[in-house]
Design an enzyme around this catalytic site. Structure first.
Site, mmCIF file in Angstrom:
data_model
loop_
_atom_site.group_PDB
_atom_site.id
_atom_site.type_symbol
_atom_site.label_atom_id
_atom_site.label_comp_id
_atom_site.label_asym_id
_atom_site.label_seq_id
_atom_site.Cartn_x
_atom_site.Cartn_y
_atom_site.Cartn_z
ATOM 1 C CB CYS A 116 39.579 45.419 23.705
ATOM 2 S SG CYS A 116 39.113 43.938 25.476
ATOM 3 C CG HIS A 256 38.546 50.138 25.013
ATOM 4 N ND1 HIS A 256 37.347 48.772 24.411
ATOM 5 C CD2 HIS A 256 39.252 48.902 25.901
ATOM 6 C CE1 HIS A 256 37.312 47.828 25.380
ATOM 7 N NE2 HIS A 256 38.709 48.147 25.985
ATOM 8 C CG ASN A 285 35.846 46.172 28.998
ATOM 9 O OD1 ASN A 285 35.938 46.148 27.399
ATOM 10 N ND2 ASN A 285 36.980 45.517 28.771
HETATM 11 O O1 UT7 Z 1 39.977 45.915 27.789
HETATM 12 C C1 UT7 Z 1 40.934 45.634 28.463
HETATM 13 C C2 UT7 Z 1 41.530 45.969 28.995
HETATM 14 N N1 UT7 Z 1 41.381 45.860 30.377
HETATM 15 C C3 UT7 Z 1 41.535 46.784 31.342
HETATM 16 O O2 UT7 Z 1 41.718 48.211 30.570
HETATM 17 C C4 UT7 Z 1 40.986 46.847 32.498
HETATM 18 C C5 UT7 Z 1 42.312 47.535 33.261
HETATM 19 N N2 UT7 Z 1 42.693 47.894 34.869
HETATM 20 C C6 UT7 Z 1 41.433 47.762 35.150
HETATM 21 O O3 UT7 Z 1 40.179 48.821 34.643
HETATM 22 C C7 UT7 Z 1 41.592 47.991 36.782
HETATM 23 O O4 UT7 Z 1 43.126 47.491 37.374
HETATM 24 C C8 UT7 Z 1 41.146 46.958 37.541
HETATM 25 C C9 UT7 Z 1 39.584 47.586 38.186
HETATM 26 C C10 UT7 Z 1 40.241 46.423 36.786
HETATM 27 C C11 UT7 Z 1 40.807 46.831 39.002
HETATM 28 O O5 UT7 Z 1 41.110 49.002 39.576
HETATM 29 P P1 UT7 Z 1 42.153 48.770 40.825
HETATM 30 O O6 UT7 Z 1 42.130 50.090 41.432
HETATM 31 O O7 UT7 Z 1 43.695 48.613 39.915
HETATM 32 O O8 UT7 Z 1 42.292 47.562 42.080
HETATM 33 P P2 UT7 Z 1 42.957 46.598 42.146
HETATM 34 O O9 UT7 Z 1 43.540 45.501 41.134
HETATM 35 O O10 UT7 Z 1 44.324 47.020 42.628
HETATM 36 O O11 UT7 Z 1 42.816 46.758 43.710
HETATM 37 C C12 UT7 Z 1 42.575 46.937 45.117
HETATM 38 C C13 UT7 Z 1 41.846 46.298 45.772
HETATM 39 C C14 UT7 Z 1 42.370 44.805 46.276
HETATM 40 O O12 UT7 Z 1 42.467 44.798 47.703
HETATM 41 P P3 UT7 Z 1 43.170 44.880 48.829
HETATM 42 O O13 UT7 Z 1 44.412 43.613 47.195
HETATM 43 O O14 UT7 Z 1 44.366 46.317 48.105
HETATM 44 O O15 UT7 Z 1 43.528 44.053 49.688
HETATM 45 C C15 UT7 Z 1 41.432 44.032 45.636
HETATM 46 O O16 UT7 Z 1 41.551 42.495 46.024
HETATM 47 O O17 UT7 Z 1 40.892 46.191 45.472
HETATM 48 C C16 UT7 Z 1 40.227 44.515 45.707
HETATM 49 N N3 UT7 Z 1 38.621 44.603 44.494
HETATM 50 C C17 UT7 Z 1 37.688 44.833 44.797
HETATM 51 N N4 UT7 Z 1 37.331 44.715 46.185
HETATM 52 C C18 UT7 Z 1 35.523 44.552 45.870
HETATM 53 C C19 UT7 Z 1 39.191 43.610 43.602
HETATM 54 N N5 UT7 Z 1 38.512 43.768 42.732
HETATM 55 C C20 UT7 Z 1 37.837 43.767 43.869
HETATM 56 C C21 UT7 Z 1 35.742 43.885 43.236
HETATM 57 N N6 UT7 Z 1 35.573 44.557 44.127
HETATM 58 N N7 UT7 Z 1 35.389 43.546 43.171
#
Ligand code: UT7
Length: 330
Positions: A116, A256, A285
């Site tokens: 990225c 970004h 993204n």
């Molecule tokens: O471009 C390169 C760099 N990339 C990035 O910078 C991305 C960086 N990361 C992020 O933007 C965030 O970490 C995400 C958007 C990917 C995820 O957000 P988060 O607040 O960190 O959520 P999480 O991964 O901790 O997941 C929270 C919960 C999980 O459920 P439990 O374990 O709490 O029951 C996931 O299973 O949300 C669940 N989950 C979803 N729920 C509904 C994960 N994806 C989804 C989804 N819809 N699409």
């Protein structure tokens, strides 16, 4: 000794494919909701390339607009760098395909891989070649067909990415300070937090590898999030120091576009929330294209005008990160 020459961006362009995939569309594909996606990422929709559109098609479309904006003909381009993690194929480079599509027959061409962060790295590479007097005019492109490399059954990643391309034409000279000194860094020790593990020489294509879905992007979201905020905020501070400019003097910060919460966290750390540019809501993204598209839109919608000081900052797989400052001279 010959002094480095000043280098300016004299034109920008961007292109996103026609097809729009909304959060509501994604609700029908994986177990997710519009509310979750918007609250966690700030994304509403993304654009998805057609089957017959590859990274070079998107890149060429953006390049044509950038050349038009710059008032430069394709034959005048000496160098084309395409930043991409979704190339048309391993080789030849996507840059060579773009060259052929736009008719830049006098250019030498190569791809740059910094995930990225690629567009900023490519901007710096092209700027330095012009500054040193090696070339006069360069075309820098960030182009991605991310939809090919995401697992459309994995809700934790497929909601995050979109396809698109952005381009900039660079030339020696111009008004103001032009593109200034970059700060860039990498940490290969954290490679496994964000990668496409299969399909290369480490794990070549095989039935087994495909069954394990190793051809798709994998990401430890929370870890990546933390590093993205820290690294981009640090890089911006370092780039401002290196160029002896205060954050108060910056008119526009373009980070970004990976997640609105990452952007907000950086804005808060730097105290610049009023000047942060974002379009993540519309495109999600688009990896190396994100910065390039945002820069083009910020110029075209009048956010950036002549004489403005602009900060660019990126973060991506590798890990890779960086920041730069430029004075808009157009
Ligand atoms: O471009 C390169 C760099 N990339 C990035 O910078 C991305 C960086 N990361 C992020 O933007 C965030 O970490 C995400 C958007 C990917 C995820 O957000 P988060 O607040 O960190 O959520 P999480 O991964 O901790 O997941 C929270 C919960 C999980 O459920 P439990 O374990 O709490 O029951 C996931 O299973 O949300 C669940 N989950 C979803 N729920 C509904 C994960 N994806 C989804 C989804 N819809 N699409």
């Amino acid at each position: 000794m010959q002094l480095p020459r000043k280098v300016s961006i004299i034109g920008t362009g961007s292109y996103v494919p026609e097809r729009v995939l909304t959060n509501h569309d994604l609700e029908k594909m994986v177990d997710t909701t519009d509310e979750w996606i918007y609250a966690r990422t700030g994304m509403r929709e993304r654009h998805i390339a057609a089957e017959n559109e590859a990274a070079s098609d998107l890149g060429a479309a953006a390049a044509v607009k950038a050349l038009e904006d710059a008032g430069v003909s394709a034959e005048e381009i000496d160098l084309i760098i395409v930043a991409t993690l979704s190339p048309d194929m391993f080789f030849p480079s996507t840059a060579c395909f773009v060259q052929e599509k736009i008719g830049a027959k006098n250019a030498f061409c190569y791809d740059l891989g910094a995930a990225c962060s690629g567009f900023l790295y490519a901007l710096d590479a092209a700027k330095n070649q012009i500054a040193a007097g090696a070339v006069e005019t360069a075309l820098v492109i960030g182009s991605e067909k991310m939809s090919t490399f995401v697992d459309w059954e994995d809700r934790s990643t497929c909601i995050l990415f979109g396809d698109g391309a952005g381009a900039a034409v660079l030339k020696a000279g111009g008004e103001g300070r032009g593109i200034m000194q970059s700060v860039m860094g990498s940490d290969g020790g954290l490679a496994d937090l964000l990668m496409t593990p299969g399909g290369g020489s480490r794990t070549p294509i095989s039935h087994e590898m495909i069954e394990q879905k190793q051809q798709y992007l994998t990401m430890q979201g929370r870890e990546v999030f933390k590093h993205a905020v820290t690294r981009m905020a640090e890089a911006v501070v370092q780039a401002l120091e290196k160029n002896e400019i205060s954050a108060d003097d910056i008119n526009c910060f373009i980070p970004h576009q990976a997640n609105i919460r990452i952007i907000d966290a950086i804005a808060k750390r730097l105290g610049v929330a009023d000047r942060m540019y974002t379009n993540v809501e519309k495109y999600a993204n688009t990896s190396s294209a994100a910065l390039a598209i945002a820069l083009d839109e910020a110029v075209k919608d009048g956010t950036i005008t002549k004489g403005d000081l602009v900060v660019l900052t990126v973060f991506g797989g590798g890990f890779t990160w960086g920041a730069n400052v430029l004075e808009w001279g157009k």
